[in-house]
Design an enzyme around this catalytic site. Structure first.
Site, PDB file in Angstrom:
ATOM      1  N   GLU A   1       0.527  -3.578  16.724  1.00  0.00           N
ATOM      2  CA  GLU A   1      -0.681  -3.572  17.582  1.00  0.00           C
ATOM      3  C   GLU A   1      -1.791  -4.359  16.903  1.00  0.00           C
ATOM      4  OE1 GLU A   1      -1.109   0.650  17.914  1.00  0.00           O
ATOM      5  OE2 GLU A   1      -1.453   0.888  15.782  1.00  0.00           O
TER       6      GLU A   1
ATOM      7  N   ASN B   1       2.453  -7.258  13.179  1.00  0.00           N
ATOM      8  CA  ASN B   1       2.061  -5.878  13.406  1.00  0.00           C
ATOM      9  C   ASN B   1       2.354  -5.475  14.842  1.00  0.00           C
ATOM     10  OD1 ASN B   1       0.830  -3.805  11.638  1.00  0.00           O
ATOM     11  ND2 ASN B   1      -0.561  -3.583  13.390  1.00  0.00           N
TER      12      ASN B   1
ATOM     13  N   GLN C   1       0.848  -1.201   0.000  1.00  0.00           N
ATOM     14  CA  GLN C   1       0.000   0.000   0.000  1.00  0.00           C
ATOM     15  C   GLN C   1       0.880   1.246   0.000  1.00  0.00           C
ATOM     16  OE1 GLN C   1      -3.555  -0.501   2.898  1.00  0.00           O
ATOM     17  NE2 GLN C   1      -1.944  -1.826   3.679  1.00  0.00           N
TER      18      GLN C   1
ATOM     19  N   HIS D   1      -1.199   1.702  -4.355  1.00  0.00           N
ATOM     20  CA  HIS D   1      -1.576   3.112  -4.241  1.00  0.00           C
ATOM     21  C   HIS D   1      -0.650   4.057  -4.987  1.00  0.00           C
ATOM     22  CE1 HIS D   1      -3.660   1.815  -0.239  1.00  0.00           C
ATOM     23  NE2 HIS D   1      -4.386   1.502  -1.298  1.00  0.00           N
TER      24      HIS D   1
ATOM     25  N   CYS E   1       1.470  20.951 -16.094  1.00  0.00           N
ATOM     26  CA  CYS E   1       1.681  20.082 -17.260  1.00  0.00           C
ATOM     27  C   CYS E   1       1.835  20.973 -18.496  1.00  0.00           C
ATOM     28  CB  CYS E   1       0.444  19.187 -17.406  1.00  0.00           C
ATOM     29  SG  CYS E   1       0.412  18.206 -18.910  1.00  0.00           S
TER      30      CYS E   1
ATOM     31  N   GLY F   1       2.568  -4.798   8.971  1.00  0.00           N
ATOM     32  CA  GLY F   1       2.693  -3.357   9.175  1.00  0.00           C
ATOM     33  C   GLY F   1       1.563  -2.550   8.588  1.00  0.00           C
TER      34      GLY F   1
ATOM     35  N   SER G   1      -2.668  -1.245   9.347  1.00  0.00           N
ATOM     36  CA  SER G   1      -3.805  -1.181  10.286  1.00  0.00           C
ATOM     37  C   SER G   1      -5.032  -1.872   9.692  1.00  0.00           C
ATOM     38  CB  SER G   1      -4.138   0.286  10.593  1.00  0.00           C
ATOM     39  OG  SER G   1      -4.408   0.977   9.378  1.00  0.00           O
TER      40      SER G   1
ATOM     41  N   VAL H   1       3.672   4.065  -0.858  1.00  0.00           N
ATOM     42  CA  VAL H   1       4.012   4.823  -2.074  1.00  0.00           C
ATOM     43  C   VAL H   1       5.464   5.302  -2.019  1.00  0.00           C
ATOM     44  CG1 VAL H   1       1.619   5.567  -2.420  1.00  0.00           C
ATOM     45  CG2 VAL H   1       3.159   6.994  -1.046  1.00  0.00           C
ATOM     46  N   ASP H   2       6.220   4.813  -0.982  1.00  0.00           N
ATOM     47  CA  ASP H   2       7.569   5.358  -0.735  1.00  0.00           C
ATOM     48  C   ASP H   2       8.657   4.730  -1.595  1.00  0.00           C
ATOM     49  OD1 ASP H   2       7.576   3.604   2.483  1.00  0.00           O
ATOM     50  OD2 ASP H   2       8.113   2.848   0.504  1.00  0.00           O
TER      51      ASP H   2
HETATM   52  C1  BV8 Z   1     -11.545   2.871  -3.729  1.00  0.00           C
HETATM   53  C2  BV8 Z   1      -1.975   6.884  -1.155  1.00  0.00           C
HETATM   54  C3  BV8 Z   1     -13.437   2.744  -5.219  1.00  0.00           C
HETATM   55  C4  BV8 Z   1      -2.002   8.360  -0.909  1.00  0.00           C
HETATM   56  C5  BV8 Z   1      -3.667   5.859   0.279  1.00  0.00           C
HETATM   57  C6  BV8 Z   1     -14.941  -0.390   1.895  1.00  0.00           C
HETATM   58  C7  BV8 Z   1     -15.120  -0.238   3.265  1.00  0.00           C
HETATM   59  C8  BV8 Z   1     -14.797   0.979   3.889  1.00  0.00           C
HETATM   60  C9  BV8 Z   1     -14.298   2.048   3.127  1.00  0.00           C
HETATM   61  C10 BV8 Z   1     -14.117   1.884   1.786  1.00  0.00           C
HETATM   62  C11 BV8 Z   1     -14.445   0.671   1.167  1.00  0.00           C
HETATM   63  N1  BV8 Z   1     -14.142   0.799  -0.152  1.00  0.00           N
HETATM   64  C12 BV8 Z   1     -13.657   2.041  -0.395  1.00  0.00           C
HETATM   65  C13 BV8 Z   1     -13.641   2.738   0.766  1.00  0.00           C
HETATM   66  C14 BV8 Z   1     -13.211   4.119   0.929  1.00  0.00           C
HETATM   67  C15 BV8 Z   1     -11.702   4.243   1.171  1.00  0.00           C
HETATM   68  C16 BV8 Z   1     -11.282   3.633   2.484  1.00  0.00           C
HETATM   69  O1  BV8 Z   1     -10.807   2.499   2.533  1.00  0.00           O
HETATM   70  N2  BV8 Z   1     -11.429   4.384   3.562  1.00  0.00           N
HETATM   71  C17 BV8 Z   1     -10.981   3.891   4.859  1.00  0.00           C
HETATM   72  C18 BV8 Z   1     -10.161   4.976   5.551  1.00  0.00           C
HETATM   73  C19 BV8 Z   1     -12.188   3.492   5.664  1.00  0.00           C
HETATM   74  N3  BV8 Z   1     -10.948   3.624   0.094  1.00  0.00           N
HETATM   75  C20 BV8 Z   1     -10.729   4.313  -1.040  1.00  0.00           C
HETATM   76  O2  BV8 Z   1     -11.172   5.414  -1.253  1.00  0.00           O
HETATM   77  C21 BV8 Z   1      -9.892   3.584  -2.109  1.00  0.00           C
HETATM   78  N4  BV8 Z   1     -10.564   3.711  -3.376  1.00  0.00           N
HETATM   79  O3  BV8 Z   1     -11.899   1.946  -3.066  1.00  0.00           O
HETATM   80  O4  BV8 Z   1     -12.118   3.221  -4.967  1.00  0.00           O
HETATM   81  C22 BV8 Z   1     -14.349   3.605  -4.363  1.00  0.00           C
HETATM   82  C23 BV8 Z   1     -14.344   4.974  -4.559  1.00  0.00           C
HETATM   83  C24 BV8 Z   1     -15.216   5.750  -3.783  1.00  0.00           C
HETATM   84  C25 BV8 Z   1     -16.034   5.185  -2.787  1.00  0.00           C
HETATM   85  C26 BV8 Z   1     -15.987   3.799  -2.587  1.00  0.00           C
HETATM   86  C27 BV8 Z   1     -15.154   3.004  -3.382  1.00  0.00           C
HETATM   87  C28 BV8 Z   1      -8.536   4.256  -2.234  1.00  0.00           C
HETATM   88  C29 BV8 Z   1      -7.722   4.007  -0.993  1.00  0.00           C
HETATM   89  C30 BV8 Z   1      -6.253   4.490  -1.217  1.00  0.00           C
HETATM   90  C31 BV8 Z   1      -6.007   5.755  -0.426  1.00  0.00           C
HETATM   91  N5  BV8 Z   1      -4.598   6.139  -0.570  1.00  0.00           N
HETATM   92  N6  BV8 Z   1      -2.382   6.182   0.050  1.00  0.00           N
HETATM   93  C32 BV8 Z   1      -0.910   8.785   0.038  1.00  0.00           C
HETATM   94  O5  BV8 Z   1      -0.081   7.954   0.473  1.00  0.00           O
HETATM   95  O6  BV8 Z   1      -0.874   9.994   0.313  1.00  0.00           O
HETATM   96  S1  BV8 Z   1      -4.064   5.003   1.665  1.00  0.00           S
HETATM   97  C33 BV8 Z   1      -2.908   5.174   2.878  1.00  0.00           C
HETATM   98  O7  BV8 Z   1      -3.403   4.331   3.923  1.00  0.00           O
HETATM   99  C34 BV8 Z   1      -1.514   4.645   2.565  1.00  0.00           C
HETATM  100  O8  BV8 Z   1      -1.370   4.027   1.318  1.00  0.00           O
HETATM  101  C35 BV8 Z   1      -1.335   3.595   3.674  1.00  0.00           C
HETATM  102  O9  BV8 Z   1      -0.459   2.604   3.344  1.00  0.00           O
HETATM  103  C36 BV8 Z   1      -2.736   3.105   3.744  1.00  0.00           C
HETATM  104  C37 BV8 Z   1      -3.115   2.170   4.828  1.00  0.00           C
HETATM  105  O10 BV8 Z   1      -2.576   2.636   6.018  1.00  0.00           O
HETATM  106  P1  BV8 Z   1      -1.454   1.688   6.681  1.00  0.00           P
HETATM  107  O11 BV8 Z   1      -0.419   1.410   5.661  1.00  0.00           O
HETATM  108  O12 BV8 Z   1      -2.125   0.525   7.269  1.00  0.00           O
HETATM  109  O13 BV8 Z   1      -0.806   2.655   7.741  1.00  0.00           O
HETATM  110  P2  BV8 Z   1      -1.305   2.931   9.235  1.00  0.00           P
HETATM  111  O14 BV8 Z   1      -0.479   4.030   9.772  1.00  0.00           O
HETATM  112  O15 BV8 Z   1      -2.807   3.035   9.228  1.00  0.00           O
HETATM  113  O16 BV8 Z   1      -0.945   1.582  10.010  1.00  0.00           O
HETATM  114  C38 BV8 Z   1       0.410   1.204  10.200  1.00  0.00           C
HETATM  115  C39 BV8 Z   1       0.374  -0.053  11.035  1.00  0.00           C
HETATM  116  O17 BV8 Z   1       1.728  -0.500  11.206  1.00  0.00           O
HETATM  117  C40 BV8 Z   1      -0.185   0.173  12.442  1.00  0.00           C
HETATM  118  O18 BV8 Z   1      -1.143  -0.845  12.704  1.00  0.00           O
HETATM  119  C41 BV8 Z   1       1.037   0.042  13.361  1.00  0.00           C
HETATM  120  O19 BV8 Z   1       0.698  -0.596  14.570  1.00  0.00           O
HETATM  121  C42 BV8 Z   1       1.947  -0.834  12.547  1.00  0.00           C
HETATM  122  N7  BV8 Z   1       3.380  -0.595  12.782  1.00  0.00           N
HETATM  123  C43 BV8 Z   1       4.008   0.587  13.047  1.00  0.00           C
HETATM  124  N8  BV8 Z   1       5.343   0.370  13.140  1.00  0.00           N
HETATM  125  C44 BV8 Z   1       5.546  -0.959  12.927  1.00  0.00           C
HETATM  126  C45 BV8 Z   1       4.299  -1.582  12.688  1.00  0.00           C
HETATM  127  N9  BV8 Z   1       4.165  -2.891  12.439  1.00  0.00           N
HETATM  128  C46 BV8 Z   1       5.299  -3.640  12.418  1.00  0.00           C
HETATM  129  N10 BV8 Z   1       6.529  -3.116  12.637  1.00  0.00           N
HETATM  130  C47 BV8 Z   1       6.684  -1.791  12.890  1.00  0.00           C
HETATM  131  N11 BV8 Z   1       7.929  -1.296  13.106  1.00  0.00           N
END
Ligand code: BV8
Length: 242
Positions: free
Chosen positions: A210, A208, A97, A115, A143, A182, A184, A99-100
Site C-alpha cells: 500500500e 509495498n 528493521q 532493531h 540474569c 515492505g 510503512s 528482528v525475526d
Molecule cells: C530513536 C523492535 C532516539 C521491537 C521496533 C522522528 C520522527 C518521528 C518519531 C521519531 C523520530 N525519531 C524518533 C522517533 C520516535 C520513534 C518513532 O519512530 N516513532 C514512530 C512510531 C513515529 N523512534 C524511536 O523511538 C527509535 N529510537 O530514534 O532513538 C530517540 C529516542 C527518544 C526520542 C526521540 C529519539 C527506535 C525505533 C525502533 C522501535 N522498535 N522494533 C519489536 O520488534 O518489538 S520498530 C517496529 O516497527 C519493527 O521493527 C518494524 O519493522 C518497524 C517498522 O514497521 P514496519 O516494518 O514498517 O511494519 P508495518 O507493519 O508498519 O508496515 C508493513 C508494511 O508492509 C505495510 O506498509 C504493508 O502495506 C506492507 N506489506 C504487508 N505485506 C506485504 C507488504 N509489502 C510487500 N509485500 C507484502 N507481502
C-alpha cells in the site's frame, strides 16, 4: 518495474531497507496491517522500557508469543531473492528493521539489523547478552546479577546502536539505487534512509502493498507482494548476467 530493472542492470551499489512486510508471506504478522501484531495492543503498551518496567511478565510473554510464531516461519521467495542480490551487486547492504532473523536464515550476510534480534536476550540492568534463554521458572528469566532479562531489541524511545546506524547511513549516502521494501516508512531513524538516499542523488524505489508517506517522494513505486515481485526482478538480472 521495467524502469527499475533497467537501472538495476547498470547499478554497482544497491541498498535495500526492509520492514515487516517482507516477512508477511512467511506468516509473521506485520506491525500495523489489518492482522497486525499491534492489533490488541498499542506499540506504547509493549515495545518500550516503561512498559517492561511496569509489567515485565506481560512484555516478556508477548515476545515469547512472537518468538513461537517466528520459529514456525521460513524465509519466503522475497528473502531468498534479496540474499541472491548480494552476488550481483559489487556494493550491497541490506538494512532490516525486522528482528525475526529470516534474512540471515535466507542466506543474507551483508546485513545490518537496525532493531536487534528477537531471539537474543540481554540483561535489563548490565546489558549482558544471552544467546539462549536460560531454563528457569522465573518469567521473565533473570540474569546472574539478579535483574530481569529482556529481548535484545530496540524499543521505542531507545537509541539504536551507533555502529549499526552509521553503517546504514554511510552506505545509503553513496548508493546508486535504494529500495524500500515492505515497510510503512513511519519508524525513525529507519524511515529517514530513503529520504537521505534521494537527497544524495540515488534512484529510490519502493515495493509495498500500500502507499506510504514516502510514496510521493520516490522515483518508482511498485504496488504488490515482495515475495512475487523480487523473484521476477532477480530473474531479469540473472538473465542479464548470462
Ligand atoms: C530513536 C523492535 C532516539 C521491537 C521496533 C522522528 C520522527 C518521528 C518519531 C521519531 C523520530 N525519531 C524518533 C522517533 C520516535 C520513534 C518513532 O519512530 N516513532 C514512530 C512510531 C513515529 N523512534 C524511536 O523511538 C527509535 N529510537 O530514534 O532513538 C530517540 C529516542 C527518544 C526520542 C526521540 C529519539 C527506535 C525505533 C525502533 C522501535 N522498535 N522494533 C519489536 O520488534 O518489538 S520498530 C517496529 O516497527 C519493527 O521493527 C518494524 O519493522 C518497524 C517498522 O514497521 P514496519 O516494518 O514498517 O511494519 P508495518 O507493519 O508498519 O508496515 C508493513 C508494511 O508492509 C505495510 O506498509 C504493508 O502495506 C506492507 N506489506 C504487508 N505485506 C506485504 C507488504 N509489502 C510487500 N509485500 C507484502 N507481502
Amino acid at each position: 518495474m521495467n524502469l527499475l530493472i533497467d537501472k538495476l542492470k547498470v547499478c554497482r551499489s544497491l541498498v535495500i531497507l526492509t520492514g515487516a512486510g517482507i516477512s508477511a508471506e512467511s506468516g509473521v504478522p506485520t506491525f500495523r496491517g489489518a492482522d497486525g501484531l499491534w492489533k490488541n495492543y498499542r506499540a506504547e503498551d509493549l515495545a518500550t522500557p516503561e512498559a517492561f518496567a511496569r509489567d515485565p511478565k506481560l512484555v516478556w510473554e508477548w515476545y515469547e508469543w512472537r518468538r513461537e510464531i517466528i520459529r514456525q516461519a521460513k524465509p519466503n521467495p522475497g528473502h531468498l531473492a534479496i540474499a541472491q542480490f548480494e552476488e550481483i551487486f559489487p556494493e550491497f547492504l541490506l538494512v532490516t528493521q525486522n528482528v525475526d532473523g529470516l534474512h540471515r536464515l535466507a542466506g543474507s550476510k551483508k546485513i545490518v539489523e537496525l532493531h536487534g534480534n528477537i531471539f537474543r536476550n540481554k540483561c535489563s540492568k548490565d546489558g549482558r547478552i544471552y544467546q539462549e534463554t536460560p531454563k528457569t521458572d522465573s518469567i521473565p528469566p533473570r540474569c546472574e546479577c539478579g535483574a530481569y532479562l529482556r529481548p535484545d531489541v530496540v524499543w521505542f524511545g531507545e537509541s539504536l546502536s551507533s555502529e549499526v546506524l552509521n553503517e546504514a547511513f554511510v552506505k545509503t549516502q553513496s548508493c546508486e539505487v535504494f529500495l524500500s521494501i515492505g515497510t510503512s516508512a513511519i519508524v525513525h531513524p529507519a524511515a529517514s534512509l530513503p529520504l537521505l538516499a534521494k537527497e544524495r542523488g540515488a534512484l529510490v524505489g519502493e515495493i509495498n502493498l500500500e502507499p506510504t508517506p514516502i510514496t510521493p517522494l520516490v522515483d518508482i513505486s511498485i504496488r504488490g507482494k515482495s515475495a512475487e515481485i523480487l523473484p521476477k526482478i532477480l530473474n531479469h538480472l540473472s538473465f542479464n548476467l548470462c
